[in-house]
Write a protein that holds these residues in place. Structure first.
Motif, short mmCIF file in Angstrom:
data_model
loop_
_atom_site.label_atom_id
_atom_site.label_comp_id
_atom_site.label_asym_id
_atom_site.label_seq_id
_atom_site.Cartn_x
_atom_site.Cartn_y
_atom_site.Cartn_z
N LEU A 1 0.86 -1.33 0.25
CA LEU A 1 -0.04 0.00 0.06
C LEU A 1 0.87 1.23 0.15
O LEU A 1 0.67 2.29 -0.74
N GLU B 1 -7.46 -0.28 -3.41
CA GLU B 1 -7.21 0.83 -2.45
C GLU B 1 -7.40 2.17 -3.28
O GLU B 1 -8.07 3.13 -3.14
N ARG C 1 -10.78 2.88 -4.10
CA ARG C 1 -11.34 3.24 -3.13
C ARG C 1 -11.30 4.67 -2.97
O ARG C 1 -12.41 5.53 -2.82
N TYR D 1 -4.05 4.95 7.70
CA TYR D 1 -4.16 3.49 7.02
C TYR D 1 -3.48 2.38 7.79
O TYR D 1 -3.76 1.30 7.90
#
Lengths: 577, 780
Positions: free
Chosen positions: A164, A497, A500, A183
């Motif tokens: 990520l 991700e 999103r 996060y």
């Protein structure tokens, strides 16, 4: 893969005697993208400081230093203390009094102090700044080092977080600070990094090896570790030590000599009878303590240890066999066993006790509440387990299964399907019918097929059976190699991700978010070019082409794309008017 | 999941089932179909309780006319609570699946001590104190008095219950002890008496098996249970001891003295009563003339559970005339007491059978057998009549009367031993009389006779032979005798189903090893001649040190006796072995004192939990070996130092062995070996509780290798005890342990177990697998 960390040192550092507050301003050449806080404490303000030949004022704040040109309301130069690697000052011989700030990213900035009051005043100004920096920098450095270390550790240990981070931070999607704040669940990930106390070795006493001395005596050697172990394990000895050695009643050597002669050290010794022994009264106290402990423990564990002691155990009934000689001829051995138990108990306490002490250090002698919970746990431990965990389905952690009634609708945007409309009227009646049927249904096991026959039929009808030639029973998961599956997983994680972020920005409410949409879209496109396409190519070379493994990803991106196009069109037509 | 067991729909509140559970259900169903008794054995940690409950409750729902009550007997309060929580789960599952409230009452019964909510009485610590305090508040005559005299204290909970409790029925549900207390508090009713009342109409009763086996309480609690009940004895490996204990009596001089005092005080009360209220004693006399007829009638209608102390023909008779009058009875019992005192006055050991005792009694003090038989009944009646307070004070006298009754009733299966010293090693003169039951089936016989289905089950993984042993020490089967021949001959019941299940495992969870010699090749053994040998003790120590260095977390060691353990520990200390052990783990040692042992155990658990690791030294046949499980990290390794033979010099044991030889032709040595191996297996078996657990089992004695011992190790252990593990030196053992531990440390996933040691609903539909199961069980 090399990655760069950006960090922000959290600081709870605050100076109480600060006086002035400066207005917030957007940084010019700031090294961080952090927006300026509304008011900051100014710890030092120095006028007449030149930077690049422009005169201005230097502010030293609690977390950063900044420089504001004269006659301007903005701080144009700003450095977070944690970014500053070092400071340099000009030598005294030089005519100009200067101070240089060296940052980690190798940029250097020089401030020239030009107080009109003369050289001494300039020097004083510079020294003030320098002193303060000297004071602050190490503080921030250690703080930063720690934070950096923890973050590095997290990234190294958690693959998904790292992935990520790569996709979000390095691609510039999300500022690093936001990433860490939003996060990453610090508490959960850093649990293991908490400091632990070292326990006491069980064998610290037997590690003290006697050596024969010069004139037939025996020499024991103690080091501080061992002494600390003894004190931690036996608080009674520490007490005695303080009473006797600190008050100069006996010398240190004498004290330890008596210790080595006492039952603490020589465990197979009978209770000391000579009154000279200073540990004499300890025996009694230790016994009492053990008894107290034992009663507490037995209250919980008794049900386990003596299960037969129930209401029927009256006097006289039952077989009272005294086959085992429990009274024992050897008190010495009994004592020895007792002391081993005591020793181990004390060692255990020295380790476990510290936690309790920290929590309720000043609290009264009453039992800490925390220990009681502990006890319950113990009684449960030895009780028969009443839950068969094996027999439950393993619950996958955290993940929630997505139940899709209509996968089409999930993949495409929610569109109203006209063809379904005709059915809706019948649904309630159908449902009712079903319900009725279900409520009347009963498992009639006796009328059901006998299992052998049923099994044969099912066998014939399953792939590979007699009636089912020409079908393959292999599932996708068996065909696709593990490595590809894993790769696909990571791509999916990153992609979802990104998506999103993309979708969560809609509808955009501020220019910043609009900006973000553009940015994210760009990244998604880049992502498609680099990752998805590469994966697609990889997959198409093998015999996996039929499965269109990348198809769904592309679909997702296409939909996002469409939305983006749509949005740019509308915002282009309406937004700018 | 829902299962189809031979056409019976069984609800099971779990998603998966172990294969052995499935087989267990099948066998159990067959047993119930035959309306017969079952003996079923399944390793613990395989969910025996829920299996039993699921199947039996399903069966009762399906065929309510055949069985309408389940009586589940367990050993201890924690075990009872465990059964209750499983039952709660099951009923919740029923309710979830059928979406209706189940008309079902499950209830746990325990002593007053565990159920009392009276603010003062419940604070008392000992069970009998609570009982006695409760009786002082609730006995019928106390309540009579209270009606007239306000100052007499009664229990408000009981009064409230007596007023309202019987009319209102308790809501359907499952009630454990705590629930009952809560309910009692809300309603202000006495939970104990309420529970006793509910026993009559509850669907499932869970209690300690004393309530069924011990004649002293069985009569009070369990007399109204219907014949169509299913009785389950769980954890039944100790059931024989319960049977024997409930029928055995030990008398000492002190008890006789106290009984004497009891008689004196009763005498005073009788005289006192005579002056004040002569009628009362007269009434009693009248009643006794009418005799025990009432009880006889009750027995015919099968209301009362047969009291073995009072056999059938006794009830037909009246209490003999010479003890009907209260004074006469007291004189009679006093004479008996004096006789007992002279008998106890001995210098050498006397062993006698009941008939010769009775004969001597008749010759010397002219006490006949017949009145003696009625002693306990007569005393009870007297105490009732005299409205005696603090009944527990009269225990010594009751004990004496019970002794009189039993010895005059049974001529076989008992023995009487009088010894001048209380235990074998002491030299202080303190005569003691052991009246020991040798035949445990006496106590359990009424249960088998009365109820259709009695299920005896245990988790202690013993071989089939040991099951018989559970019914009775002597009714067991040894290699030469077939159990089928033995059963009808010895046992008073014939089981319809007898099955033993092993555990299916996906990986070799246990590593049994027999270590026979040290690295110096000196044999290690706890044989009497060699056990004090330094070399043996040192080798035992080295074995322990090696295990401490290589095995993580907890290690449990068992010695053959306390004395031996003390000796070994002292020697180890001198040799510095203890210090070496302490380098790796903390050391805890069991002592004869149960409080100290509790503490050691408590700390041992703590030390294992926090990763410190610990060694627990304990004794086979001790408290730890009986009741404590060392699951997962609490016991990664168990070491058996020597073979735990029972102390053979005990006269009681000798009497049992003689009885065994004479009646069943079983050799002494066979029994002793069998018993020792049974205990060794029990100790070693403590380490594994369930399929995800794993542990090392080390038998450290060269004698374990011999086939007569090795064959008696339970099958599920033998399966893994290959020849290559059967004769090892310490070094070899360590190498194997190292490798095995590495394998075991790998994670165990559910997928791996599915289909082998874990079945889902789909698996049960596949015939192949079921056939496999059938085959496996046939092999076993």
């Amino acid at each position: 893969m090399a990655y760069q960390l950006q960090y922000q040192a959290a600081s709870n550092f605050k100076q109480s005697n600060s006086s002035s507050v400066i207005p917030s301003s957007a940084g010019g050449t700031t090294t961080t993208t952090r927006p300026m806080a509304n008011g900051e404490d100014v710890r030092l303000k120095v006028n007449h400081v030149k930077s690049k030949k422009v005169e201005g004022t230097l502010y030293m704040m609690s977390e950063r230093m900044g420089w504001m040109p004269k006659h301007k309301g903005d701080i144009t130069l700003s450095f977070d203390y944690c970014d500053i690697k070092s400071q340099r000052i000009s030598s005294d011989e030089k005519s100009k009094i200067r101070l240089q700030i060296v940052c980690y990213n190798e940029t250097m900035t020089t401030f020239h102090f030009c107080n009109p009051n003369g050289l001494d005043a300039q020097k004083k100004d510079r020294d003030d700044v320098s002193e303060l920096l000297k004071l602050l920098l190490p503080k921030f450095r250690s703080m930063m080092d720690q934070a950096l270390e923890i973050k590095t550790k997290i990234l190294n240990e958690n693959k998904t977080v790292y992935q990520l981070y790569k996709d979000l931070v390095i691609s510039g999607l999300v500022p690093a600070d936001d990433f860490w704040n939003k996060y990453v669940d610090f508490d959960k990930l850093t649990e293991s990094t908490k400091k632990q106390d070292t326990g006491v070795s069980g064998a610290f006493l037997s590690n003290i090896r006697p050596e024969s001395g010069d004139n037939g005596g025996i020499i024991y050697k103690l080091n501080t570790d061992t002494v600390m172990s003894i004190f931690r394990t036996y608080p009674a000895i520490r007490e005695k030590y303080e009473q006797n050695v600190h008050t100069r009643k006996m010398t240190e050597a004498d004290f330890w000599r008596t210790f080595f002669q006492s039952h603490y050290f020589t465990m197979d010794r009978l209770n000391p009878s000579h009154s000279r022994d200073i540990f004499n009264d300890c025996v009694k106290r230790d016994d009492e303590k053990m008894l107290h402990e034992a009663e507490r423990a037995s209250r919980k564990a008794m049900a386990v240890i003596a299960p037969e002691t129930n209401e029927t155990s009256e006097i006289g009934y039952g077989v009272n066999e005294h086959a085992e000689d429990t009274s024992g001829k050897n008190d010495l051995n009994k004592n020895l066993i007792k002391r081993f138990n005591f020793h181990s108990t004390m060692i255990l306490k020295s380790t476990l006790g510290t936690e309790v002490n920290n929590e309720s250090s000043a609290a009264s002698r009453a039992e800490p509440p925390e220990e009681d919970d502990d006890d319950d746990d113990v009684s449960k431990r030895f009780k028969p387990d009443d839950d068969l965990e094996d027999l439950r389905t393993e619950q996958p952690d955290e993940n929630q299964a997505l139940k899709l009634v209509n996968p089409e609708r999930y993949l495409r945007a929610p569109t109203t399907d006209r063809s379904q409309k005709t059915f809706t009227a019948q649904v309630p009646t159908n449902l009712k019918g079903f319900k009725q049927e279900m409520s009347n249904w009963n498992a009639n096991t006796e009328l059901s097929l006998n299992s052998h026959l049923a099994h044969r039929i099912v066998k014939d009808l399953t792939p590979g059976g007699a009636l089912m030639h020409g079908t393959t029973a292999q599932t996708l998961s068996q065909i696709v190699p593990q490595t590809i599956q894993e790769e696909m997983q990571t791509i999916y994680i990153s992609l979802s991700e990104l998506l999103r972020h993309f979708w969560s920005s809609f509808p955009p409410s501020s220019p910043a978010i609009e900006e973000k949409i553009h940015r994210v879209h760009e990244t998604i496109e880049r992502f498609r070019d680099t990752q998805v396409n590469a994966f697609k190519e990889k997959v198409s070379t093998d015999l996996l082409t039929d499965f269109h493994l990348a198809g769904h990803m592309e679909d997702l991106i296409d939909i996002a794309n469409k939305k983006y196009q749509q949005w740019t069109k509308t915002s282009g037509s309406t937004g700018r008017v | 999941m829902k299962l189809n067991i031979d056409g019976l729909l069984v609800y099971m509140p779990y998603d998966f089932i172990y294969p052995e559970q499935y087989k267990y259900m099948q066998e159990l169903k067959r047993g119930l179909d035959h309306k017969g008794h079952c003996v079923l054995e399944m390793p613990s940690g395989t969910g025996k309780t829920i299996t039993l409950l699921s199947l039996i409750i399903a069966y009762m729902r399906r065929y309510p006319d055949q069985y309408n009550k389940l009586i589940y007997c367990s050993r201890t309060v924690p075990e009872i609570e465990k059964v209750m929580s499983e039952m709660k789960r099951l009923i919740a599952y029923y309710e979830k699946e059928t979406r209706e409230k189940q008309k079902f009452i499950g209830i746990a019964m325990s002593s007053r001590k565990n159920l009392c909510i009276h603010p003062e009485v419940s604070q008392l610590r000992l069970g009998k104190e609570v009982d006695s305090a409760c009786m002082n508040l609730t006995a019928s005559y106390v309540r009579e008095q209270a009606k007239e005299d306000r100052s007499v204290k009664t229990c408000s909970y009981y009064e409230q219950y007596d007023k309202n409790g019987r009319e209102e029925s308790i809501p359907y549900g499952v009630y454990n002890l705590e629930d009952m207390k809560m309910y009692g508090k809300v309603k202000h009713w006495c939970p104990y008496f309420l529970t006793r009342y509910i026993l009559t109409h509850a669907n499932v009763i869970v209690y300690s098996y004393h309530y069924l086996l011990d004649p002293k309480i069985a009569e009070i609690i369990s007399k109204e249970l219907p014949k169509t009940s299913i009785i389950v004895f769980d954890e039944a490996h100790n059931i024989d001891n319960v049977c024997i204990d409930s029928m055995s009596i030990t008398l000492t001089r002190k008890i006789l003295e106290r009984a004497h005092a009891n008689i004196d005080s009763l005498k005073l009360i009788v005289q006192d009563n005579k002056q004040k209220d002569a009628n009362r004693l007269k009434n009693e006399y009248e009643n006794l003339v009418k005799g025990l007829r009432e009880q006889a009638i009750q027995r015919e209608t099968d209301v009362i559970l047969t009291n073995p102390i009072l056999p059938e023909h006794v009830l037909q008779e009246n209490i003999p005339g010479n003890i009907r009058q209260a004074e006469h009875f007291l004189i009679f019992i006093k004479r008996f007491l004096e006789y007992m005192k002279t008998r106890m006055n001995i210098q050498h050991v006397v062993k006698e059978s009941p008939p010769s005792f009775l004969k001597d009694l008749q010759v010397r003090v002219c006490i006949e057998r017949k009145p003696l038989r009625f002693c306990s009944e007569r005393l009870r009646s007297l105490l009732r009549t005299l409205e005696t307070k603090d009944i527990h004070l009269y225990q010594p006298l009751m004990l004496l009367c019970n002794f009189a009754t039993i010895i005059s009733t049974y001529t076989k299966g008992f023995t009487l031993i009088i010894e001048p010293f209380f235990d074998s090693k002491s030299t202080v003169y303190n005569p003691v009389l052991h009246f020991t039951c040798l035949d445990s089936s006496i106590a359990i016989k009424p249960v088998f006779d009365r109820f259709q289905s009695v299920i005896i089950t245990s988790g202690n993984r013993f071989s089939k032979s040991s099951y018989l042993c559970m019914i009775d020490h002597f009714n067991f089967y040894l290699g030469t005798l077939s159990p089928i021949d033995m059963y009808p001959k010895i046992l008073s019941f014939t089981p319809a189903i007898m099955e033993s299940f092993t555990m299916t495992l996906t990986r070799p969870c246990i590593l049994p090893m027999i270590v026979t010699r040290g690295n110096d090749q000196i044999a290690i053994t706890s044989k009497f001649e060699l056990r004090e040998d330094q070399a043996v003790i040192r080798n035992y120590g080295i074995l322990l040190i090696e295990m401490c260095t290589h095995v993580p977390d907890g290690i449990v060691c068992f010695f053959t006796s306390y004395t031996y353990m003390e000796h070994v520990v002292a020697t180890w200390y001198e040799l510095g072995i203890i210090g070496q052990v302490q380098k790796h783990k903390l050391l805890f040692i069991e002592t004869p004192d149960s409080v100290e042992t509790s503490l050691a155990l408590y700390n041992y658990q703590k030390a294992c939990d926090n990763g410190r690791g610990a060694v627990l030294l304990s004794v086979a046949r001790g408290k730890v070996s009986e009741g404590v499980d060392f699951d997962n990290h609490l016991g990664r390794c168990v070491i058996m130092f020597g073979i735990p033979y029972v102390y053979t010099q005990s006269r009681i044991l000798q009497a049992r062995l003689d009885y065994l030889r004479e009646n069943f032709h079983i050799r002494e040595n066979d029994f002793l070996t069998f018993d020792a191996m049974r205990h060794a297996a029990q100790c070693v078996g403590r380490v594994l509780r369930g399929k995800s657990d794993y542990g090392i089992m080390i038998f450290a004695d060269k004698r374990f290798v011999r086939s007569d011992k090795r064959q008696k190790i339970p099958k599920w252990i033998q399966e893994y005890l290959s020849d290559s593990l059967a004769n090892l030196s310490i070094e070899e053992c360590v190498q194997i342990v190292k490798k095995w531990l590495k394998d075991m440390a790998q994670p165990l996933r559910q997928e791996d177990q599915l289909g082998i040691s874990l079945l889902s609903e789909e698996h049960l539909l596949s015939n192949e697998l079921l056939q496999n199961l059938e085959q496996n069980s046939a092999d076993v």
